[in-house]
Design a protein around this motif. Structure first.
Motif, short mmCIF file in Angstrom:
data_model
loop_
_atom_site.label_atom_id
_atom_site.label_comp_id
_atom_site.label_asym_id
_atom_site.label_seq_id
_atom_site.Cartn_x
_atom_site.Cartn_y
_atom_site.Cartn_z
N UNK A 252 -72.95 17.69 15.71
CA UNK A 252 -73.26 16.37 15.19
C UNK A 252 -72.33 16.06 14.03
N UNK A 253 -71.89 14.82 13.93
CA UNK A 253 -71.03 14.39 12.84
C UNK A 253 -71.84 13.52 11.89
N UNK A 254 -71.82 13.89 10.61
CA UNK A 254 -72.51 13.15 9.56
C UNK A 254 -71.50 12.36 8.74
N UNK A 255 -71.91 11.19 8.31
CA UNK A 255 -71.07 10.38 7.45
C UNK A 255 -71.39 10.61 5.99
N UNK A 256 -70.34 10.69 5.16
CA UNK A 256 -70.46 10.86 3.71
C UNK A 256 -69.32 10.08 3.07
N UNK A 257 -69.50 9.50 1.89
CA UNK A 257 -68.39 8.75 1.26
C UNK A 257 -67.11 9.56 1.10
N UNK A 258 -67.24 10.89 1.01
CA UNK A 258 -66.06 11.73 0.83
C UNK A 258 -65.39 12.11 2.14
N UNK A 259 -66.03 11.83 3.28
CA UNK A 259 -65.46 12.20 4.58
C UNK A 259 -66.57 12.50 5.57
N UNK A 260 -66.18 12.98 6.74
CA UNK A 260 -67.14 13.32 7.78
C UNK A 260 -67.48 14.81 7.71
N UNK A 261 -68.74 15.12 8.04
CA UNK A 261 -69.24 16.49 8.01
C UNK A 261 -69.67 16.87 9.42
N UNK A 262 -69.06 17.88 9.99
CA UNK A 262 -69.42 18.35 11.32
C UNK A 262 -70.35 19.54 11.19
N UNK A 263 -71.52 19.46 11.85
CA UNK A 263 -72.51 20.53 11.75
C UNK A 263 -72.89 21.00 13.14
N UNK A 264 -73.31 22.27 13.26
CA UNK A 264 -73.70 22.78 14.58
C UNK A 264 -75.04 22.22 15.01
N UNK A 265 -75.20 21.99 16.32
CA UNK A 265 -76.44 21.48 16.87
C UNK A 265 -76.46 19.98 16.98
N UNK A 266 -77.39 19.49 17.77
CA UNK A 266 -77.56 18.05 17.99
C UNK A 266 -78.74 17.57 17.17
#
Length: 371
Positions: A252-266
């Protein structure tokens, strides 16, 4: 609300701690021997303090100055320990309803059916504890405590005896208890992933004293090498919103003002915002924007503090663009070679494989490998 202020003197241990909590999950966090279980036992009435006062929702349970000590059975406090401690000769249904008989009829505000539904144990009601898995037994133990209609639920390392898969099974149920029953919980753990996921407030204990208390991000992120004595336990938090799932790759890709955060799992988008625990040893600092590499998470920020000593390591604190702070361990050699100093702009790189799924709410399925 919980108001706790107690001292307990033993031959080999002196405990003196005070804290308050307004509801939700309050985590007691710290290493073994720090006093977490002592605090739980004092709240439950399993030990008497040398001096002090404990009140829950205005009900005074202990006040040594006034000679008040409410016995454990009259406190209406639910207890869940590492071991489920179920009665082996009783069915799951009988185990669940056992505690209700000690609750006055007028105080029985939690019914069996909602608890069974929230914990997903309807298919287990006619079975005996010996036929259950560890995760199933612990769910039944939580249900039994909840059905006493307690003013407060105490959970003392409830997942410590379970493997990683069973922990991932139980955590969503504890979240549902917190959210659907609005049950105040004091949760003892030394697992930062559990604390990050569940707690609104953290009370950090050290050798029987309160070292810090407040939100997880404020309490658990070290500001100096002295605070991060075990570098693998140093952690900070970033918060993002779900912007997309990549189902084929299980991330899953999360949005953050500093950039995108990719995390394991859906992760279910309804779980947003998502608080991610990032260990300081899992952060790499880069000057500028790196080129092609396996790491997907690249967060822009500025170094606001660097702490060093005579050892090999440096601890850098990065203020991320748009808010929040991230701590990163590096060698002093690397910091010197890169010429990094306070005020420098950097990119913080975080590997998805280093993020523990147990810290992520709304997880629907575990994914495959991610860089």
């Amino acid at each position: 609300m919980i108001a706790f202020d107690c001292r307990l003197d033993r031959t080999d241990f002196h405990f003196a701690a005070a804290f308050q909590a307004d509801g939700g999950v309050t985590a007691l966090f710290g290493p073994s021997g720090s006093g977490k279980s002592t605090a739980i036992r004092l709240i439950a009435g399993l030990e008497r303090p040398t001096s002090g006062r404990i009140a829950v929702d205005g009900h005074v349970l202990v006040d040594t100055a006034e000679g008040i000590f409410v016995p454990p059975h009259a406190r209406r406090i639910g207890l869940v320990f590492q071991d489920a401690l179920l009665f082996p000769h009783l069915s799951v249904r009988s185990n669940l309803t056992y505690g209700r008989w000690f609750t006055p009829r007028a105080a029985r505000r939690i019914a069996l059916d909602p608890v069974v539904e929230v914990l997903g144990i309807g298919h287990l009601l006619d079975r005996r504890p010996g036929t259950l898995s560890g995760g199933e037994r612990q769910r039944v133990a939580i249900g039994r405590a909840l059905l006493t209609s307690p003013r407060l639920l105490l959970m003392d390392e409830p997942l410590a005896a379970l493997d990683s898969a069973r922990k991932l099974e139980i955590l969503p149920f504890i979240e549902r208890l917190r959210d659907e029953f609005a049950m105040p919980i004091v949760y003892v753990s030394h697992a930062v992933e559990e604390v990050a996921r569940l707690a609104a407030k953290v009370v950090k204990l050290d050798r029987g004293r309160v070292a810090a208390d407040g939100p997880p991000a404020a309490v658990l992120a070290p500001a100096s090498l002295a605070e991060a004595t075990a570098r693998f336990d140093a952690v900070s938090f970033v918060t993002g919103t779900v912007i997309r799932q990549i189902s084929d790759f299980g991330v899953t890709v999360l949005g953050h003002p500093a950039g995108e955060i990719t995390v394991p799992g859906l992760i279910d988008p309804a779980a947003s915002p998502v608080r991610v625990a990032v260990r300081a040893t899992n952060v790499t600092l880069a000057v500028g924007r790196p080129g092609q590499m396996s790491v997907r998470t690249m967060l822009a920020g500025r170094i606001v503090a660097i702490d060093v000593d005579d050892g090999p390591f440096a601890l850098a604190t990065i203020a991320l663009t748009g808010g929040e702070r991230l701590v990163a361990f590096a060698t002093r050699l690397a910091m010197e070679d890169l010429g990094l100093d306070v005020g420098d702009d950097v990119t913080a790189l975080v590997k998805a494989v280093g993020i523990d799924e147990r810290s992520l709410p709304g997880l629907k399925a575990a994914g495959g490998s991610a860089g």
